[in-house]
Write a protein that holds these residues in place. Structure first.
Motif, PDB file in Angstrom:
ATOM      1  N   GLN A  50       0.825  -1.214   0.000  1.00 22.35           N
ATOM      2  CA  GLN A  50       0.000   0.000   0.000  1.00 22.35           C
ATOM      3  C   GLN A  50       0.857   1.263   0.000  1.00 22.35           C
ATOM      4  O   GLN A  50       0.360   2.361  -0.267  1.00 22.35           O
ATOM      5  CB  GLN A  50      -0.923   0.032   1.233  1.00 22.35           C
ATOM      6  CG  GLN A  50      -1.901  -1.132   1.323  1.00 22.35           C
ATOM      7  CD  GLN A  50      -3.128  -0.920   0.448  1.00 22.35           C
ATOM      8  OE1 GLN A  50      -3.298   0.108  -0.180  1.00 22.35           O
ATOM      9  NE2 GLN A  50      -3.987  -1.920   0.394  1.00 22.35           N
ATOM     10  N   GLY A  97      -6.533   1.857  -1.276  1.00 25.93           N
ATOM     11  CA  GLY A  97      -7.870   1.543  -0.804  1.00 25.93           C
ATOM     12  C   GLY A  97      -8.901   1.301  -1.880  1.00 25.93           C
ATOM     13  O   GLY A  97     -10.021   0.906  -1.578  1.00 25.93           O
ATOM     14  N   THR A  98      -8.550   1.513  -3.143  1.00 26.13           N
ATOM     15  CA  THR A  98      -9.539   1.329  -4.206  1.00 26.13           C
ATOM     16  C   THR A  98      -9.429  -0.053  -4.825  1.00 26.13           C
ATOM     17  O   THR A  98      -8.343  -0.634  -4.856  1.00 26.13           O
ATOM     18  CB  THR A  98      -9.392   2.397  -5.299  1.00 26.13           C
ATOM     19  OG1 THR A  98     -10.360   2.124  -6.319  1.00 26.13           O
ATOM     20  CG2 THR A  98      -8.025   2.372  -5.924  1.00 26.13           C
ATOM     21  N   GLY A  99     -10.537  -0.559  -5.316  1.00 24.31           N
ATOM     22  CA  GLY A  99     -10.518  -1.829  -6.032  1.00 24.31           C
ATOM     23  C   GLY A  99     -10.376  -1.630  -7.526  1.00 24.31           C
ATOM     24  O   GLY A  99     -10.354  -2.589  -8.283  1.00 24.31           O
ATOM     25  N   GLU A 100     -10.299  -0.386  -7.956  1.00 21.96           N
ATOM     26  CA  GLU A 100     -10.159  -0.102  -9.384  1.00 21.96           C
ATOM     27  C   GLU A 100      -8.685  -0.231  -9.755  1.00 21.96           C
ATOM     28  O   GLU A 100      -7.899   0.712  -9.603  1.00 21.96           O
ATOM     29  CB  GLU A 100     -10.695   1.299  -9.691  1.00 21.96           C
ATOM     30  CG  GLU A 100     -12.185   1.432  -9.397  1.00 21.96           C
ATOM     31  CD  GLU A 100     -12.751   2.765  -9.834  1.00 21.96           C
ATOM     32  OE1 GLU A 100     -12.144   3.410 -10.713  1.00 21.96           O
ATOM     33  OE2 GLU A 100     -13.806   3.158  -9.316  1.00 21.96           O
ATOM     34  N   LEU A 101      -8.331  -1.403 -10.249  1.00 21.05           N
ATOM     35  CA  LEU A 101      -6.940  -1.714 -10.529  1.00 21.05           C
ATOM     36  C   LEU A 101      -6.635  -1.632 -12.015  1.00 21.05           C
ATOM     37  O   LEU A 101      -7.479  -1.919 -12.861  1.00 21.05           O
ATOM     38  CB  LEU A 101      -6.612  -3.125 -10.035  1.00 21.05           C
ATOM     39  CG  LEU A 101      -6.844  -3.408  -8.549  1.00 21.05           C
ATOM     40  CD1 LEU A 101      -6.355  -4.811  -8.200  1.00 21.05           C
ATOM     41  CD2 LEU A 101      -6.185  -2.362  -7.668  1.00 21.05           C
TER      42      LEU A 101
END
Lengths: 112, 113
Positions: A50, A97-101
């Motif tokens: 992170q 913290g985002t799931g948009e990878l």
């Protein structure tokens, strides 16, 4: 162009050898991830980071190691302790913290 | 870790047909996402859903975040050959400092021209 680059795309290794897969991103993302993909399986998390100089084990970390010395780079070493290393390896990055990878194109490792 | 059940595993459809696939979980998620992977490539994000009940479209794609927060579906209307690929759902539960994604095993879509 901004993006995430993995290399090499194809890699062959003899049993007992360590190999390192490269992952570089210029998207200024804090978080980076390594996933393993086997045929007919989903993506399984190996390690993630992170923030620079910090990383955590994922679900299948045994036999792998990583480092995060720079924000842009998150190399994965597949060690000789990994019992079944032949697989497709995917690196990804995203905002913390985002799931948009954003995924790289992958590295296919074959152990001979 | 958490498990996602994605179905169907594979589908063969005629060009022009509509497609529907779904994911269910035994745990709740705060975010549902749908990715598409073409052969030899990394997955690409199609749609992200952040609120229970949310219905979002992206061109011919429509996805919904289930009201129980334990499921999501993806619809593709009027399929075309370039829709071929593997579609993955992913759920994220953000809590206690954890932001990991859990991926389904994928739905492999084949489109017959």
């Amino acid at each position: 162009d901004g993006g995430i680059t993995q290399s090499p795309k194809y890699l062959f290794r003899k049993e007992g050898q360590n190999v390192t897969l490269s992952c570089e991103q210029n998207l200024n993302h804090d978080a980076m991830y390594w996933y393993r993909q086997d045929p007919g399986q989903g993506l399984r998390l190996i390690y993630y980071s992170q923030i620079v100089n910090d990383f955590q084990k994922g679900d299948i970390a045994e036999g792998y190691s990583v480092s995060r010395e720079k924000k842009e780079s998150f190399p994965l070493t597949v060690t000789s302790a990994q019992k079944n290393p032949t697989a497709f390896y995917l690196c990804a990055s995203g905002g913390a913290g985002t799931g948009e990878l954003f995924f790289g194109e992958g590295s296919r490792l074959t152990v001979l | 870790g958490q498990q996602l059940n994605q179905s169907p595993q594979s589908m063969f459809i005629q060009e022009g047909e509509d497609v529907s696939m779904n994911c269910t979980s035994s745990s709740i998620f705060n975010t549902w996402l749908w990715y598409k992977q073409e052969p030899g490539e990394g997955p690409v994000l199609l749609i992200a859903l952040y609120k229970a009940g949310e219905l979002t479209s992206n061109g011919r794609l429509t996805a919904q975040f289930g009201i129980t927060r334990k499921d999501s579906f993806l619809n593709i209307s009027a399929s075309i050959p370039s829709d071929v690929g593997i579609y993955f759902c992913a759920g994220q539960y953000s809590g206690a400092g954890s932001y990991q994604l859990t991926f389904g095993k994928g739905t492999k879509l084949s489109v017959i021209p």
